[in-house]
Design an enzyme around this catalytic site. Structure first.
Site, PDB file in Angstrom:
ATOM      1  N   CYS A   1       0.888  -1.122   0.152  1.00 31.29           N
ATOM      2  CA  CYS A   1       0.085   0.003  -0.082  1.00 31.29           C
ATOM      3  C   CYS A   1       0.850   1.315  -0.186  1.00 31.29           C
ATOM      4  O   CYS A   1       1.590   1.559  -1.132  1.00 31.29           O
ATOM      5  CB  CYS A   1      -1.045  -0.033   1.199  1.00 31.29           C
ATOM      6  SG  CYS A   1      -2.489   0.980   0.835  1.00 31.29           S
TER       7      CYS A   1
ATOM      8  N   HIS B   1      -3.221  -4.919   1.847  1.00 31.99           N
ATOM      9  CA  HIS B   1      -2.428  -5.342   3.249  1.00 31.99           C
ATOM     10  C   HIS B   1      -2.388  -6.612   3.205  1.00 31.99           C
ATOM     11  O   HIS B   1      -3.158  -7.288   4.156  1.00 31.99           O
ATOM     12  CB  HIS B   1      -3.248  -4.573   4.373  1.00 31.99           C
ATOM     13  CG  HIS B   1      -2.907  -3.058   4.265  1.00 31.99           C
ATOM     14  ND1 HIS B   1      -2.191  -2.558   5.122  1.00 31.99           N
ATOM     15  CD2 HIS B   1      -3.502  -1.975   3.653  1.00 31.99           C
ATOM     16  CE1 HIS B   1      -2.501  -1.296   5.121  1.00 31.99           C
ATOM     17  NE2 HIS B   1      -3.165  -0.935   4.034  1.00 31.99           N
TER      18      HIS B   1
ATOM     19  N   GLU C   1      -0.462  -8.331   5.435  1.00 30.05           N
ATOM     20  CA  GLU C   1      -0.322  -8.369   6.855  1.00 30.05           C
ATOM     21  C   GLU C   1      -1.699  -8.386   7.603  1.00 30.05           C
ATOM     22  O   GLU C   1      -1.618  -8.816   8.893  1.00 30.05           O
ATOM     23  CB  GLU C   1       0.611  -7.509   7.280  1.00 30.05           C
ATOM     24  CG  GLU C   1       0.022  -6.151   7.666  1.00 30.05           C
ATOM     25  CD  GLU C   1      -0.236  -4.930   6.576  1.00 30.05           C
ATOM     26  OE1 GLU C   1      -0.035  -5.838   5.060  1.00 30.05           O
ATOM     27  OE2 GLU C   1      -0.488  -4.110   6.646  1.00 30.05           O
TER      28      GLU C   1
HETATM   29  N1  GLN Z   1      -3.871   6.391   0.893  1.00 29.99           N
HETATM   30  C1  GLN Z   1      -2.585   6.235   1.638  1.00 29.99           C
HETATM   31  C2  GLN Z   1      -1.349   6.885   0.874  1.00 29.99           C
HETATM   32  O1  GLN Z   1      -1.249   7.579   0.074  1.00 29.99           O
HETATM   33  C3  GLN Z   1      -1.879   4.514   1.546  1.00 29.99           C
HETATM   34  C4  GLN Z   1      -3.105   3.804   2.417  1.00 29.99           C
HETATM   35  C5  GLN Z   1      -2.505   2.429   2.764  1.00 29.99           C
HETATM   36  O2  GLN Z   1      -1.244   2.328   2.770  1.00 29.99           O
HETATM   37  N2  GLN Z   1      -3.689   1.827   3.371  1.00 29.99           N
HETATM   38  O3  GLN Z   1      -0.083   6.849   1.220  1.00 29.99           O
END
Ligand code: GLN
Length: 190
Positions: A78, A172, A174
């Site tokens: 992410c 994610h 994890e």
């Molecule tokens: N929207 C977040 C960002 O721009 C990422 C979201 C996440 O890691 N769950 O960093």
């Protein structure tokens, strides 16, 4: 094998417990000295703009860029995917990315109204059926370079990619009990 987790912000503890369950030796990375000590690095989810600022204030930007350029194996989830990419779309002008994998990543790409969703993903090469993926204000990949393998997509958008020792997921892994992606990362670097 010492696997570091970038621990400036974000979902650090869940990665540590996933790695421990796979008998790796996770350690938190907050300083250049911590980073010098690890054989691989997990960049967790969280907020990529905040992580970028904290990387600067921790003096980690140059050391991390150097280690990634030298082939440090890395798993970015992410926000971690956003940091490892080559280009950030809809980012803040001052936020950093490390060009460790040749992808352009759009932040919050699945739209604000769908802040969070789960999906069963077919991930290339992952035996044992679909992977239940948790997406939280997730990015997706909008451009992949010629050396990047796309391992899974949602609505045609890449959400798992790999280039050499670097793997990224828009979700994610994890946050579920499914350890297969962490396991594969560890197998690749062992
Ligand atoms: N929207 C977040 C960002 O721009 C990422 C979201 C996440 O890691 N769950 O960093």
């Amino acid at each position: 094998m010492k696997v570091g987790i970038l621990a400036l912000q974000g979902a650090v503890a869940a990665h540590a417990s996933a790695l421990r369950r796979l008998h790796a030796e996770p350690c938190e990375v907050r300083t250049p000295e911590d980073l010098a000590d690890v054989d691989a690095l997990v960049l967790p989810g969280g907020e990529s703009t905040t992580m970028s600022m904290l990387l600067e204030s921790a003096g980690l930007v140059e050391p991390l860029a150097e280690r990634l350029a030298a082939g440090l194996p890395a798993l970015g989830t992410c926000a971690g995917m956003i940091l490892l990419g080559a280009e950030i779309l809809d980012g803040r002008p001052d936020q950093r990315c490390f060009d460790a994998i040749d992808i352009s990543v759009r932040r919050n790409a699945f739209g604000r109204q769908v802040d969070s969703f789960e999906a069963d993903l077919e991930v290339d090469g992952l035996a044992g059926g679909p992977f239940r993926a948790v997406f939280i204000r997730a990015p997706f990949v909008e451009r992949v370079g010629p050396d990047v393998e796309v391992l899974a997509t949602v609505d045609g958008h890449p959400v798992v990619c790999r280039q050499g020792p670097v793997t990224v997921t828009a979700f994610h892994p994890e946050l579920t009990d499914d350890l297969r992606l962490h396991q594969r990362f560890l197998e690749e670097i062992r």
